[in-house]
Design an enzyme around this catalytic site. Structure first.
Site, short mmCIF file in Angstrom:
data_model
loop_
_atom_site.label_atom_id
_atom_site.label_comp_id
_atom_site.label_asym_id
_atom_site.label_seq_id
_atom_site.Cartn_x
_atom_site.Cartn_y
_atom_site.Cartn_z
N ASP A 65 -16.01 65.30 12.53
CA ASP A 65 -16.17 65.32 14.15
C ASP A 65 -16.08 66.17 14.88
OD1 ASP A 65 -14.25 67.21 13.65
OD2 ASP A 65 -12.69 65.12 13.59
N GLY A 66 -16.46 67.37 14.42
CA GLY A 66 -17.10 68.42 15.43
C GLY A 66 -15.79 69.32 16.27
N GLY B 59 -27.29 74.20 9.98
CA GLY B 59 -26.64 74.03 11.76
C GLY B 59 -25.22 74.28 12.17
N GLY C 9 -22.60 72.20 13.27
CA GLY C 9 -22.04 70.97 13.01
C GLY C 9 -20.13 70.58 14.16
N ARG C 10 -20.01 71.83 14.73
CA ARG C 10 -19.15 71.98 15.34
C ARG C 10 -18.67 72.89 16.49
NH1 ARG C 10 -13.36 74.19 12.88
NH2 ARG C 10 -14.23 75.77 11.96
N ASP D 51 -25.41 81.72 5.92
CA ASP D 51 -25.27 80.95 7.10
C ASP D 51 -24.31 81.86 7.67
OD1 ASP D 51 -23.98 79.64 4.69
OD2 ASP D 51 -23.34 79.36 6.84
#
Length: 470
Positions: free
Chosen positions: A116-117, A81, A83-84, A244
């Site tokens: 931390d995105g 997914g 993540g950032r 992905d």
């Protein structure tokens, strides 16, 4: 800027509402004016800095993070997914086509897995430059609208200034999107996702039932072949062709460890994490085929008889090689300006590539020199002298125009990209980027005044490595 909500009606697992995190001091660093005009986006830099950093959000649209799985270097991760990344919504261009508007580096999401995105300035600028360069080269790609600096430090090795990238894509539907819903057992969502992808990217598919899934897989396969052929034509190495990072639309996405081939070698690989050369230049077609097989597996639950599904989908997957080889052979004929295919052409191409590898010749400059030599006195490497005499017997009056259309004079060379990124990381600006972007807008036109941008690094790409931007 009118945004529309997207994907939330497919599955509650696919698009999860998630808000970006505001940043300290958003400043617009790079802005793609021409692209913005195609979407009638106002050029108000203060407003855009806040919006495109995630600090100001349209109250009428709920941002989402998208879920997907992924085979990463062959190993399956069922839940990856965004993540950032936060998808703000979809925006229509002047033709009425919807594009996803996504922020990369706008903070952690439900998929961040402890990260931390955030995004550092280097990877952000790299995506802007590379996506614009590939677009100018005629390669299907996501686009970059802007890079916004955050006024914050991103703690990597070493710490870097933070930035947010605004990406535009026809959609963010990946092979991993289908893997995710199939893995979650969401058959209804999987069926809706197929329909959504067809309506968005392959509206000519009008069949129903299980035949619809077969035609969908075929259409995606054809797009992947077209994309990989275009990469190999210009010497582009994606570097991380995980499922992905494979868009159903056939657009290039994820410019982390990507690079351009300078000296010709089919086994070229630059990614620091690709220890086995899985995604080397020559392996890109095989990986595309492998990714298509993973998509086919994800579609099996949609068939009433799953054993029969394998029998119906397998011929599509197995047909990749023949289709690719036909397109690959055509590509080489075009790069050499050969009309039609005659006996001996394959040997002619093989001999050239062998000489290029043996003498460590530059991929782009060799084909550019051959192209220009048809219309003017242009220096060709002396090691090709005998080969050139044979090649010229197969050229015609149309050869120059054919070759000029497919052989770029300038590419986003690795050392030039690194120079620009170093300038941004050191000072927050670059004295070189404007001229580079001007040059790359006309990559198939050879202009002597820009010769410095055409040259490979003096030391070659010895020890050059690329890295993921996470």
């Amino acid at each position: 800027m009118k945004l529309q909500t997207r994907y939330t009606d497919i599955s509650e697992l696919l698009a999860i509402k998630d808000m970006p995190s505001a940043v300290a001091k958003p400043q617009l660093l790079l802005f793609n004016d021409k692209l913005a005009d195609n979407f009638a986006i106002n050029h108000d830099s203060e407003f855009l800095a806040k919006l495109l950093s995630g600090s100001t959000i349209d109250k009428d649209v709920a941002p989402v993070a998208l879920g997907y799985s992924g085979h990463q270097f062959g190993h399956f991760s069922p839940r990856l997914g965004d993540g950032r990344a936060h998808l703000l919504g979809a925006i229509a261009d002047q033709d009425g086509t919807l594009w996803d508007l996504q922020l990369k580096g706008a903070g952690a999401t439900v998929f961040s897995r402890g990260g931390d995105g955030r995004c550092a300035i280097g990877p952000a600028v790299r995506e802007y430059i590379m996506s614009e360069a590939l677009h100018a080269l005629g390669i299907a790609t996501t686009r970059c609208l802007a890079v916004v600096t955050t006024g914050e430090t991103v703690y990597r090795q070493p710490p870097r200034p933070g930035a947010v990238v605004t990406r535009l894509a026809k959609s963010h539907i990946r092979v991993g999107s289908f893997q995710y819903l199939a893995t979650q057992g969401d058959i209804e969502g999987l069926e809706k996702l197929v329909d959504y992808a067809i309506n968005c990217h392959f509206p000519d598919i009008s069949s129903t039932g299980e035949q619809r899934y077969i035609e969908f897989l075929t259409a995606v396969l054809d797009k992947q072949i077209e994309l990989v052929i275009s990469w190999m034509r210009i010497g582009f190495i994606h570097g991380v062709m995980n499922t992905d990072n494979t868009l159903i639309s056939g657009e290039t996405i994820d410019y982390g460890p990507c690079a351009m081939m300078n000296q010709f070698d089919l086994d070229t690989v630059f990614s620091s994490i690709d220890h086995q050369g899985r995604y080397a230049f020559v392996n890109q077609p095989n990986i595309a085929n492998w990714n298509i097989a993973r998509l086919a597996e994800s579609l099996i639950p949609l068939f009433a008889d799953q054993d029969a599904a394998v029998e119906q989908l397998s011929p599509v997957v197995n047909g990749f090689a023949a289709k690719f080889n036909d397109a690959f052979n055509t590509m080489w004929l075009q790069k050499l300006g050969l009309a039609g295919q005659q006996e001996g052409d394959h040997a002619l191409v093989s001999e050239l590539l062998g000489l290029m590898k043996q003498h460590q010749l530059d991929y782009t400059n060799t084909f550019n020199a051959l192209t220009e030599s048809l219309v003017k006195d242009f220096v060709i490497d002396s090691n090709l002298k005998e080969w050139v005499s044979k090649w010229r017997l197969r050229t015609s009056a149309e050869s120059y125009s054919t070759m000029r259309a497919v052989n770029p004079a300038v590419i986003p060379r690795n050392h030039n990209i690194e120079m620009i990124l170093a300038e941004y990381e050191k000072t927050g600006s670059s004295s070189s980027i404007n001229e580079f972007l001007k040059v790359i807008q006309k990559p198939y036109e050879y202009e002597e005044e820009f010769a410095a941008w055409y040259q490979p690094p003096k030391e070659g790409d010895c020890n050059y490595q690329t890295f993921c931007g996470t």
